[in-house]
Design a protein around this motif. Structure first.
Motif, mmCIF file in Angstrom:
data_model
loop_
_atom_site.group_PDB
_atom_site.id
_atom_site.type_symbol
_atom_site.label_atom_id
_atom_site.label_comp_id
_atom_site.label_asym_id
_atom_site.label_seq_id
_atom_site.Cartn_x
_atom_site.Cartn_y
_atom_site.Cartn_z
ATOM 1 N N VAL A 68 30.213 -21.044 27.282
ATOM 2 C CA VAL A 68 30.826 -19.836 27.845
ATOM 3 C C VAL A 68 31.033 -18.816 26.726
ATOM 4 N N SER A 69 30.807 -17.551 27.047
ATOM 5 C CA SER A 69 31.063 -16.470 26.096
ATOM 6 C C SER A 69 32.251 -15.648 26.579
ATOM 7 N N TYR A 70 32.908 -14.978 25.621
ATOM 8 C CA TYR A 70 34.118 -14.218 25.926
ATOM 9 C C TYR A 70 33.969 -12.775 25.457
ATOM 10 N N SER A 71 34.714 -11.905 26.121
ATOM 11 C CA SER A 71 34.822 -10.515 25.671
ATOM 12 C C SER A 71 36.227 -10.018 25.992
ATOM 13 N N ILE A 72 36.746 -9.146 25.123
ATOM 14 C CA ILE A 72 38.064 -8.551 25.338
ATOM 15 C C ILE A 72 37.867 -7.205 26.019
ATOM 16 N N THR A 73 38.431 -7.075 27.218
ATOM 17 C CA THR A 73 38.284 -5.828 27.969
ATOM 18 C C THR A 73 39.535 -4.959 27.899
ATOM 19 N N GLN A 74 40.628 -5.522 27.406
ATOM 20 C CA GLN A 74 41.853 -4.760 27.169
ATOM 21 C C GLN A 74 42.575 -5.406 25.992
ATOM 22 N N GLY A 75 43.086 -4.567 25.095
ATOM 23 C CA GLY A 75 43.882 -5.071 23.977
ATOM 24 C C GLY A 75 43.094 -5.416 22.739
ATOM 25 N N SER A 76 41.890 -4.850 22.592
ATOM 26 C CA SER A 76 41.090 -5.144 21.395
ATOM 27 C C SER A 76 41.729 -4.582 20.125
ATOM 28 N N ASP A 77 42.743 -3.720 20.281
ATOM 29 C CA ASP A 77 43.448 -3.193 19.107
ATOM 30 C C ASP A 77 44.472 -4.185 18.563
ATOM 31 N N ILE A 78 44.829 -5.190 19.367
ATOM 32 C CA ILE A 78 45.818 -6.173 18.907
ATOM 33 C C ILE A 78 45.285 -7.599 18.929
ATOM 34 N N ALA A 79 44.031 -7.770 19.333
ATOM 35 C CA ALA A 79 43.468 -9.115 19.406
ATOM 36 C C ALA A 79 41.982 -9.076 19.085
ATOM 37 N N SER A 80 41.496 -10.199 18.562
ATOM 38 C CA SER A 80 40.069 -10.350 18.294
ATOM 39 C C SER A 80 39.667 -11.775 18.651
ATOM 40 N N LEU A 81 38.372 -11.983 18.795
ATOM 41 C CA LEU A 81 37.835 -13.287 19.152
ATOM 42 C C LEU A 81 37.203 -13.944 17.934
ATOM 43 N N VAL A 82 37.646 -15.164 17.631
ATOM 44 C CA VAL A 82 37.079 -15.934 16.517
ATOM 45 C C VAL A 82 36.894 -17.377 16.990
ATOM 46 N N ASN A 83 35.628 -17.792 17.121
ATOM 47 C CA ASN A 83 35.300 -19.176 17.484
ATOM 48 C C ASN A 83 36.053 -19.658 18.728
ATOM 49 N N SER A 110 47.093 -9.510 16.180
ATOM 50 C CA SER A 110 47.638 -8.702 15.086
ATOM 51 C C SER A 110 48.838 -7.884 15.544
ATOM 52 N N GLY A 111 49.252 -8.058 16.781
ATOM 53 C CA GLY A 111 50.395 -7.327 17.305
ATOM 54 C C GLY A 111 50.717 -7.809 18.697
ATOM 55 N N GLY A 112 51.643 -7.126 19.336
ATOM 56 C CA GLY A 112 52.056 -7.502 20.681
ATOM 57 C C GLY A 112 51.537 -6.538 21.722
ATOM 58 N N GLY A 113 51.441 -7.033 22.957
ATOM 59 C CA GLY A 113 50.964 -6.203 24.056
ATOM 60 C C GLY A 113 50.152 -7.027 25.037
ATOM 61 N N ASP A 114 49.453 -6.357 25.920
ATOM 62 C CA ASP A 114 48.651 -7.022 26.948
ATOM 63 C C ASP A 114 47.193 -7.149 26.511
ATOM 64 N N VAL A 115 46.648 -8.334 26.734
ATOM 65 C CA VAL A 115 45.254 -8.603 26.382
ATOM 66 C C VAL A 115 44.553 -9.187 27.609
ATOM 67 N N THR A 116 43.385 -8.655 27.916
ATOM 68 C CA THR A 116 42.572 -9.170 29.019
ATOM 69 C C THR A 116 41.250 -9.679 28.469
ATOM 70 N N VAL A 117 40.900 -10.907 28.871
ATOM 71 C CA VAL A 117 39.686 -11.558 28.385
ATOM 72 C C VAL A 117 38.793 -11.917 29.570
ATOM 73 N N SER A 118 37.511 -11.641 29.425
ATOM 74 C CA SER A 118 36.524 -12.026 30.432
ATOM 75 C C SER A 118 35.702 -13.199 29.907
ATOM 76 N N ALA A 119 35.453 -14.172 30.786
ATOM 77 C CA ALA A 119 34.625 -15.331 30.444
ATOM 78 C C ALA A 119 33.338 -15.260 31.256
ATOM 79 N N ASP A 120 32.196 -15.428 30.580
ATOM 80 C CA ASP A 120 30.889 -15.319 31.226
ATOM 81 C C ASP A 120 29.978 -16.470 30.824
ATOM 82 N N GLN A 121 29.063 -16.804 31.734
ATOM 83 C CA GLN A 121 27.971 -17.727 31.419
ATOM 84 C C GLN A 121 26.737 -17.167 32.116
ATOM 85 N N SER A 122 25.731 -16.810 31.318
ATOM 86 C CA SER A 122 24.603 -16.024 31.837
ATOM 87 C C SER A 122 23.532 -16.852 32.523
#
Length: 195
Positions: free
Chosen positions: A120-135, A141-153
């Motif tokens: 499965v692959s992931y992408s951040i659709t909201q909150g990329s200013d306070i979160a990143s994807l690593v492995n 890096s801060g607080g707030g709302d983060v939205t992540v999408s999970a995909d399998q092509s």
């Protein structure tokens, strides 16, 4: 005059097949014992004939014709037609995360799985200013709302999975702007180390 003998062809195909699961052995036989030949009348863009193998390369309907032309003893056999629908398997993604998370707890392991077993692959659709994807983890890096999408092509055997979206609210209980040992979230004077 010696009359030729009639013959028939015994030929069946499964109604469906997955193109990612390999070729299909055609295996038609004639009552005369003579070799049967094959041709494709529909779907030549997604399948081909190689000897007695139906080679699959796409999705859709394929019609295969089986013939036996006869010889000095046998009349030609009535043609037999078989249609097979080439379909990929469906898959789903199992993905859920807690609706809230404290930054002091470290990274958030996403842990999504696909029913196909594919990655499965992931992408951040909201909150990329306070979160990143690593492995496969969210690093904050801060607080707030983060939205992540999970995909399998998908692949040769599986269709793409329906996307799954999850949101999490991050509480930043780490940042200490004035360095007084009290996180900003509970510090009445976050920019004044005297308090």
């Amino acid at each position: 005059t010696i009359e030729k003998i009639s013959q028939t062809i015994d030929f069946t195909l499964p109604s469906t097949a997955n193109p990612g699961h390999g070729n299909i052995t055609l295996g038609a036989t004639s009552s005369s014992g003579l070799a049967v030949t094959y041709s494709i009348s529909q779907g030549s863009g997604i399948a081909s004939i190689a000897g007695n193998q139906l080679v699959l390369s796409g999705v859709g309907d394929v019609t295969v014709l089986a013939d036996q032309a006869g010889d000095s003893s046998y009349n030609s056999a009535p043609q037999v037609s078989q249609t097979i629908s080439l379909q990929k398997d469906s898959q789903t993604i199992d993905f859920s995360i807690s609706p809230s998370f404290n930054r002091s707890a470290g990274n958030l392991n996403l842990g999504a799985t696909a029913s196909s077993g594919l990655q499965v692959s992931y992408s951040i659709t909201q909150g990329s200013d306070i979160a990143s994807l690593v492995n496969g983890e969210l690093v904050f890096s801060g607080g707030g709302d983060v939205t992540v999408s999970a995909d399998q092509s998908g692949d040769a055997s599986y269709n793409a999975a329906p996307q799954v979206v999850q949101s999490v609210t991050i509480t930043d209980d780490v940042t200490d702007s004035d360095g007084d040992g009290e996180p900003d979230i509970t510090d009445a004077f976050p920019n004044d180390d005297r308090y």
